[in-house]
Design an enzyme around this catalytic site. Sequence first.
Site, PDB file in Angstrom:
ATOM      1  N   LYS A 265       0.829  -1.214   0.000  1.00 31.62           N
ATOM      2  CA  LYS A 265       0.000   0.000   0.000  1.00 31.62           C
ATOM      3  C   LYS A 265       0.861   1.260   0.000  1.00 31.62           C
ATOM      4  O   LYS A 265       0.626   2.196  -0.753  1.00 31.62           O
ATOM      5  CB  LYS A 265      -0.896  -0.024   1.231  1.00 31.62           C
ATOM      6  CG  LYS A 265      -1.630   1.246   1.470  1.00 31.62           C
ATOM      7  CD  LYS A 265      -2.069   1.375   2.894  1.00 31.62           C
ATOM      8  CE  LYS A 265      -0.945   1.744   3.832  1.00 31.62           C
ATOM      9  NZ  LYS A 265      -1.372   1.705   5.232  1.00 31.62           N
TER      10      LYS A 265
ATOM     11  N   TYR B  57      -9.720   3.773   7.459  1.00 25.43           N
ATOM     12  CA  TYR B  57      -8.439   4.193   6.895  1.00 25.43           C
ATOM     13  C   TYR B  57      -8.080   3.420   5.628  1.00 25.43           C
ATOM     14  O   TYR B  57      -7.508   3.994   4.696  1.00 25.43           O
ATOM     15  CB  TYR B  57      -7.332   4.153   7.959  1.00 25.43           C
ATOM     16  CG  TYR B  57      -6.665   2.823   8.187  1.00 25.43           C
ATOM     17  CD1 TYR B  57      -5.522   2.459   7.488  1.00 25.43           C
ATOM     18  CD2 TYR B  57      -7.159   1.925   9.129  1.00 25.43           C
ATOM     19  CE1 TYR B  57      -4.896   1.240   7.707  1.00 25.43           C
ATOM     20  CE2 TYR B  57      -6.534   0.706   9.360  1.00 25.43           C
ATOM     21  CZ  TYR B  57      -5.411   0.362   8.644  1.00 25.43           C
ATOM     22  OH  TYR B  57      -4.797  -0.839   8.867  1.00 25.43           O
TER      23      TYR B  57
ATOM     24  N   GLU C 115       7.574  22.525  12.507  1.00 21.84           N
ATOM     25  CA  GLU C 115       7.862  23.542  13.530  1.00 21.84           C
ATOM     26  C   GLU C 115       6.579  24.174  14.062  1.00 21.84           C
ATOM     27  O   GLU C 115       6.552  24.718  15.170  1.00 21.84           O
ATOM     28  CB  GLU C 115       8.806  24.624  12.992  1.00 21.84           C
ATOM     29  CG  GLU C 115       8.204  25.527  11.945  1.00 21.84           C
ATOM     30  CD  GLU C 115       9.173  26.616  11.450  1.00 21.84           C
ATOM     31  OE1 GLU C 115       9.826  27.256  12.285  1.00 21.84           O
ATOM     32  OE2 GLU C 115       9.267  26.816  10.213  1.00 21.84           O
TER      33      GLU C 115
HETATM   34  C1  LIG Z   1      -4.766  -2.843   3.272  1.00 23.38           C
HETATM   35  C2  LIG Z   1      -4.131  -2.830   4.635  1.00 23.38           C
HETATM   36  C3  LIG Z   1      -3.252  -1.834   4.959  1.00 23.38           C
HETATM   37  C4  LIG Z   1      -2.655  -1.801   6.210  1.00 23.38           C
HETATM   38  N1  LIG Z   1      -1.803  -0.786   6.491  1.00 23.38           N
HETATM   39  C5  LIG Z   1      -1.191  -0.723   7.698  1.00 23.38           C
HETATM   40  C6  LIG Z   1      -0.275   0.317   7.992  1.00 23.38           C
HETATM   41  O1  LIG Z   1      -0.014   1.203   7.173  1.00 23.38           O
HETATM   42  N2  LIG Z   1       0.313   0.311   9.207  1.00 23.38           N
HETATM   43  C7  LIG Z   1       0.051  -0.658  10.147  1.00 23.38           C
HETATM   44  O2  LIG Z   1       0.635  -0.622  11.227  1.00 23.38           O
HETATM   45  N3  LIG Z   1      -0.828  -1.644   9.895  1.00 23.38           N
HETATM   46  C8  LIG Z   1      -1.451  -1.701   8.690  1.00 23.38           C
HETATM   47  N4  LIG Z   1      -2.324  -2.719   8.416  1.00 23.38           N
HETATM   48  C9  LIG Z   1      -2.632  -3.698   9.485  1.00 23.38           C
HETATM   49  C10 LIG Z   1      -1.526  -4.743   9.598  1.00 23.38           C
HETATM   50  O3  LIG Z   1      -1.304  -5.335   8.346  1.00 23.38           O
HETATM   51  C11 LIG Z   1      -1.940  -5.774  10.613  1.00 23.38           C
HETATM   52  O4  LIG Z   1      -2.278  -5.133  11.833  1.00 23.38           O
HETATM   53  C12 LIG Z   1      -0.826  -6.774  10.888  1.00 23.38           C
HETATM   54  O5  LIG Z   1      -0.447  -7.440   9.709  1.00 23.38           O
HETATM   55  C13 LIG Z   1      -1.306  -7.796  11.928  1.00 23.38           C
HETATM   56  O6  LIG Z   1      -0.332  -8.782  12.113  1.00 23.38           O
HETATM   57  P1  LIG Z   1      -0.746 -10.233  12.607  1.00 23.38           P
HETATM   58  O7  LIG Z   1       0.521 -10.942  12.908  1.00 23.38           O
HETATM   59  O8  LIG Z   1      -1.765 -10.127  13.654  1.00 23.38           O
HETATM   60  O9  LIG Z   1      -1.468 -10.916  11.381  1.00 23.38           O
HETATM   61  P2  LIG Z   1      -1.093 -11.067   9.819  1.00 23.38           P
HETATM   62  O10 LIG Z   1       0.033 -10.174   9.439  1.00 23.38           O
HETATM   63  O11 LIG Z   1      -2.368 -10.922   9.117  1.00 23.38           O
HETATM   64  O12 LIG Z   1      -0.562 -12.533   9.737  1.00 23.38           O
HETATM   65  C14 LIG Z   1      -1.390 -13.658   9.908  1.00 23.38           C
HETATM   66  C15 LIG Z   1      -0.800 -14.805   9.139  1.00 23.38           C
HETATM   67  O13 LIG Z   1      -1.420 -16.016   9.560  1.00 23.38           O
HETATM   68  C16 LIG Z   1      -1.574 -16.859   8.446  1.00 23.38           C
HETATM   69  N5  LIG Z   1      -2.625 -17.819   8.789  1.00 23.38           N
HETATM   70  C17 LIG Z   1      -3.922 -17.580   9.063  1.00 23.38           C
HETATM   71  N6  LIG Z   1      -4.553 -18.709   9.408  1.00 23.38           N
HETATM   72  C18 LIG Z   1      -3.616 -19.703   9.394  1.00 23.38           C
HETATM   73  C19 LIG Z   1      -3.643 -21.083   9.691  1.00 23.38           C
HETATM   74  N7  LIG Z   1      -4.747 -21.677  10.113  1.00 23.38           N
HETATM   75  N8  LIG Z   1      -2.512 -21.798   9.533  1.00 23.38           N
HETATM   76  C20 LIG Z   1      -1.355 -21.196   9.138  1.00 23.38           C
HETATM   77  N9  LIG Z   1      -1.276 -19.882   8.865  1.00 23.38           N
HETATM   78  C21 LIG Z   1      -2.388 -19.134   9.007  1.00 23.38           C
HETATM   79  C22 LIG Z   1      -1.972 -15.907   7.328  1.00 23.38           C
HETATM   80  O14 LIG Z   1      -1.731 -16.472   6.058  1.00 23.38           O
HETATM   81  C23 LIG Z   1      -1.055 -14.721   7.631  1.00 23.38           C
HETATM   82  O15 LIG Z   1       0.172 -14.833   6.952  1.00 23.38           O
HETATM   83  C24 LIG Z   1      -2.943  -2.804   7.167  1.00 23.38           C
HETATM   84  C25 LIG Z   1      -3.818  -3.833   6.847  1.00 23.38           C
HETATM   85  C26 LIG Z   1      -4.411  -3.838   5.600  1.00 23.38           C
HETATM   86  C27 LIG Z   1      -5.370  -4.952   5.254  1.00 23.38           C
END
Ligand SMILES: Cc1cc2nc3c(=O)[nH]c(=O)nc-3n(C[C@H](O)[C@H](O)[C@H](O)COP(=O)(O)OP(=O)(O)OC[C@H]3O[C@@H](n4cnc5c(N)ncnc54)[C@H](O)[C@@H]3O)c2cc1C
Length: 452
Positions: free
Chosen positions: A51, A177, A441
């Site tokens: 993004k 957002y 500033e």
């Molecule tokens: C469009 C968009 C823009 C964003 N922009 C920002 C930003 O600018 N700044 C910011 O701080 N945050 C942003 N976010 C939010 C941020 O991406 C998330 O808060 C963050 O990725 C959360 O991390 P997580 O580890 O909880 O989950 P995720 O990063 O979602 O990771 C979860 C992982 O678990 C895996 N998974 C799920 N179920 C299983 C299963 N049963 N077995 C094995 N693997 C599994 C998935 O494939 C995934 O890889 C954005 C989100 C989106 C959708």
Amino acid sequence: MRNHDFDFFVIGGGSGGVRAARMAAQRGARVALAECAELGGTCVNVGCIPKKLYSYAAGYAEAFEEAAGYGWDLGERHFDWARLKAHRAREIQRLNGVYGSLLEGAGVTVIQGWAQLSDAHTVLVNDSAFTAQHILIATGGMPFVPELPGREHIVVSDAMFDLDPFPKRLLVVGGGYIACEFASIFNGLGAQVTQLQRNAHLLNGFDEDVREFLAKEMTRAGVDIRFNSEIASIRQLDSGLCATLARGQRIEADVILAATGRVPNTQGLGLEAAGVALDERGGVIVDAHYRSSVPSVYAVGDVSTRQQLTPVALAEAMAVVDALFGKGRRHLDYEYTPTAVFTHPNVGTCGLTETEARIKFDDKVTIFSSEFRALRHTLSESKERTFMKLVVDKASDRVVGLHMVGAEAGEIVQGFAVAMRAGATKAMFDSTIGIHPTVAEEFVTMREPMPG
Ligand SMILES: Cc1cc2nc3c(=O)[nH]c(=O)nc-3n(C[C@H](O)[C@H](O)[C@H](O)COP(=O)(O)OP(=O)(O)OC[C@H]3O[C@@H](n4cnc5c(N)ncnc54)[C@H](O)[C@@H]3O)c2cc1C
């Protein structure tokens, strides 16, 4: 501990999962991580990183426009969507590899596949069972799409990065957002963008002045924002998609994006059967130390529905690792978590909104705010304006809210967030010498409170 296959089994290789697995392994734990898709999760593959790259791409359109005022004549311009997509994909693939190497280097066993909990200490992946002393659920969230006729024509944010062809007309449903960012990005890249928001403002939860100012700026930049507008149905026509709104108006578009919230990714994980309590949205209920109702099972990040941000998932992961494999338990403080919205212009914010502060401090707050045209735009002739606001608790003089809409707001607010966590007062802001000439500033030179 040694009776189990692993000391720590992490389900999900996104922001929280990778951090927890890597750090636990570095502390000597025997760690496995299961990931069903690409390493890096939402942030790396379909969130923050791609993004922001596309936001940079959109920013060039503005820069080219502004360059003329600075004496630059640029020839004919052409935007190559296929090239941007390919370059993004290459960079994301590189990052997937970096995550893999980091895990491998730390000694984490990475298992590719869908993982499920079968009991308090057992995880099933690809029909193999693995036991672990502690299990971490870090499966993130997924987009929520409302039920409506024609729902099958809707795309979610994950699909926006690889659209083919580039949409000439984009309808964005939602005012959060993610909706605002995609509206801004595709507007900048040349699409005709309409954004539907069912209530009267964008960015729920943000400061009211920020919301209003951003809506004005996005509108000025060309996004057609329709407030109090709800989508009722979608039909496929020969000329594209046609959305009918609740009040009967129709909008044609090539792509309709629903950015209408995200829900925790807990379906099919076997959590309830294993006794892990979920909240009404399906999020894992955890205590202050991220422990679920099953003592050996923890959850961090978007799956437990706190602040859905990558740095929050990382911080929670570190707290779990410290509690289980090192420095001991500690409480994370979610106050003064800064955040940015990468719209054009950016939003940056830290602390309380004016309304929250008025409630918390019994209306005894002082507001400082400023709206101006940044120096950069005196020659660029862009009409873009900048907005900055401080919310101060009268009793302690502490700056409890800091908000900005303007170029690089995210970069600027990050630094101020440190001062705010340290308890900086307005007097300290006032005694800080500014860096001139900058936009930032203004935060240390606002002297006149708003009346009232
Ligand atoms: C469009 C968009 C823009 C964003 N922009 C920002 C930003 O600018 N700044 C910011 O701080 N945050 C942003 N976010 C939010 C941020 O991406 C998330 O808060 C963050 O990725 C959360 O991390 P997580 O580890 O909880 O989950 P995720 O990063 O979602 O990771 C979860 C992982 O678990 C895996 N998974 C799920 N179920 C299983 C299963 N049963 N077995 C094995 N693997 C599994 C998935 O494939 C995934 O890889 C954005 C989100 C989106 C959708």
